[in-house]
Design a protein around this motif. Structure first.
Motif, PDB file in Angstrom:
ATOM      1  N   SER A 225      -6.927   2.288  -0.596  1.00 21.04           N
ATOM      2  CA  SER A 225      -7.275   3.466   0.204  1.00 21.04           C
ATOM      3  C   SER A 225      -6.906   3.281   1.668  1.00 21.04           C
ATOM      4  O   SER A 225      -7.501   3.887   2.547  1.00 21.04           O
ATOM      5  N   GLY A 226      -5.896   2.426   1.914  1.00 24.13           N
ATOM      6  CA  GLY A 226      -5.550   2.097   3.297  1.00 24.13           C
ATOM      7  C   GLY A 226      -4.614   3.066   3.985  1.00 24.13           C
ATOM      8  O   GLY A 226      -4.337   2.917   5.176  1.00 24.13           O
ATOM      9  N   GLY A 227      -4.110   4.074   3.253  1.00 18.21           N
ATOM     10  CA  GLY A 227      -3.213   5.045   3.877  1.00 18.21           C
ATOM     11  C   GLY A 227      -1.867   4.423   4.210  1.00 18.21           C
ATOM     12  O   GLY A 227      -1.460   3.411   3.656  1.00 18.21           O
ATOM     13  N   GLY A 228      -1.173   5.059   5.132  1.00 18.58           N
ATOM     14  CA  GLY A 228       0.135   4.578   5.538  1.00 18.58           C
ATOM     15  C   GLY A 228       1.253   5.502   5.098  1.00 18.58           C
ATOM     16  O   GLY A 228       1.034   6.446   4.332  1.00 18.58           O
ATOM     17  N   THR A 229       2.446   5.230   5.605  1.00 22.51           N
ATOM     18  CA  THR A 229       3.615   6.075   5.335  1.00 22.51           C
ATOM     19  C   THR A 229       4.780   5.225   4.858  1.00 22.51           C
ATOM     20  O   THR A 229       5.029   4.142   5.382  1.00 22.51           O
ATOM     21  N   ILE A 230       5.478   5.741   3.837  1.00 23.68           N
ATOM     22  CA  ILE A 230       6.684   5.088   3.337  1.00 23.68           C
ATOM     23  C   ILE A 230       7.885   5.920   3.751  1.00 23.68           C
ATOM     24  O   ILE A 230       7.915   7.136   3.544  1.00 23.68           O
ATOM     25  N   GLU A 231       8.869   5.274   4.347  1.00 18.41           N
ATOM     26  CA  GLU A 231      10.098   5.960   4.736  1.00 18.41           C
ATOM     27  C   GLU A 231      10.963   6.214   3.505  1.00 18.41           C
ATOM     28  O   GLU A 231      11.210   5.303   2.709  1.00 18.41           O
ATOM     29  N   ALA A 232      11.432   7.456   3.357  1.00 15.99           N
ATOM     30  CA  ALA A 232      12.260   7.800   2.203  1.00 15.99           C
ATOM     31  C   ALA A 232      13.505   6.921   2.142  1.00 15.99           C
ATOM     32  O   ALA A 232      13.946   6.537   1.051  1.00 15.99           O
TER      33      ALA A 232
END
Length: 307
Positions: A225-232
């Protein structure tokens, strides 16, 4: 009975003990006198970050003292473990029969609470990646309640190489004792030879190096549940993919699959192949210290409340 609650978001200091009536089991529910309660990172995070207070649920294990209507297969005196969606930080808790698993002879409540939900997350997250025998696996938060089981399960499922990612090098000996071939820390430059599968419970800043640790065609399973963003772009390079996994969704919508995972976990435990590790036991009134242990990432294995 006594239970732990909080009224506003904050740290462990917001938790308090209160006296409330023992709940009555509804249709399809068991009333369980808790002997062990698992403390999980998602619950700890919700206490600190959640917009509204929630019941402190999670894994519980103990003895059935009363059953609701339409309950079959369980009776008072049975020992069970399972995932509680209501108030679980309590001397008595309600458990849906679909979430319940009988504790086999020879297993303690602490064994059960360290194994059932955390093990189902570890096993389910690995299966979500559709692993093939001989593939390599990297596990983040490898010393956690879920991670230490994921390291073992990956090895038992035929991984050719298991890499443990931890925040503190001091945990290296612990994760190696569980079968990890290599240990990396989040802050180091590069995580070594690429892997086929990453099981990630951390999120946030760890997501980018976790994706980049994948070999071509590799899969990352996010179950924390730490969130975050992955770059496409990081996925496009090498045809990598990212998969979300939530054990509660499987337990509610695919109960037969969840039951199958639980059965496999108990089988492996009974054979001595899977070792649930308990980092520490805390009294119910010491729930704040248990949460602080999780927040400080000091645990090696499961943190357990013992009423």
């Amino acid at each position: 009975m006594r239970r732990i609650r909080y009224e506003h978001a904050g740290g462990p200091e917001t938790l308090f003990l209160e006296d409330v009536p023992v709940p009555e089991p509804g249709a399809g529910e068991l009333l369980v006198r808790t002997e062990a309660i698992g403390v999980t990172l998602p619950v700890v995070r919700k206490v600190r970050e959640g917009p509204l207070p929630i019941p402190l649920g999670g894994e519980i294990a103990g003895e059935v003292v009363r059953v609701g209507e339409d309950v079959s297969g369980y009776a008072p005196g049975d020992r069970v473990a399972g995932l509680c969606f209501g108030h679980g930080y309590a001397e008595y808790a309600l458990l849906r029969t679909a979430m319940a698993s009988a504790i086999p002879a020879g297993a303690s409540a602490k064994d059960a609470v360290a194994l059932v939900r955390s093990g189902a997350v570890a096993l389910g997250a690995l299966e979500a990646a559709r692993p093939e025998k001989g593939e390599s696996v990297l596990v983040t938060a490898a010393a956690s309640g879920v991670g230490h089981l994921a390291v073992q399960i990956a090895r038992l499922r035929g991984a050719s190489r298991v890499v443990a990612a931890v925040g503190d090098r001091a945990k290296a000996r612990f994760v190696r004792s569980l079968g990890a071939d290599a240990v990396v820390t989040y802050g180091q430059e590069g995580w070594g030879e690429p892997v086929d599968i990453v099981l990630d419970a951390v999120g946030g800043d760890v997501l980018t190096p976790a994706v980049r640790a994948l070999a071509p065609g590799g899969r990352l399973v996010a179950y924390g549940s730490g969130g975050g963003t992955i770059e496409a772009f990081d996925l496009l390079v090498g045809g990598r993919s990212a998969i979300g996994f939530q054990v509660g969704m499987v337990a509610r919508n695919r109960p037969e699959r969840y039951a199958g995972w639980t059965g496999e976990l108990w089988r492996l435990f009974g054979e001595g192949a899977l070792r649930p590790m308990v980092h520490g036991e805390f009294a119910l009134a010491d729930a704040a210290r248990a949460h602080a242990t999780i927040e400080g990432r000091a645990n090696r294995g499961k943190v357990v409340l013992v009423p």
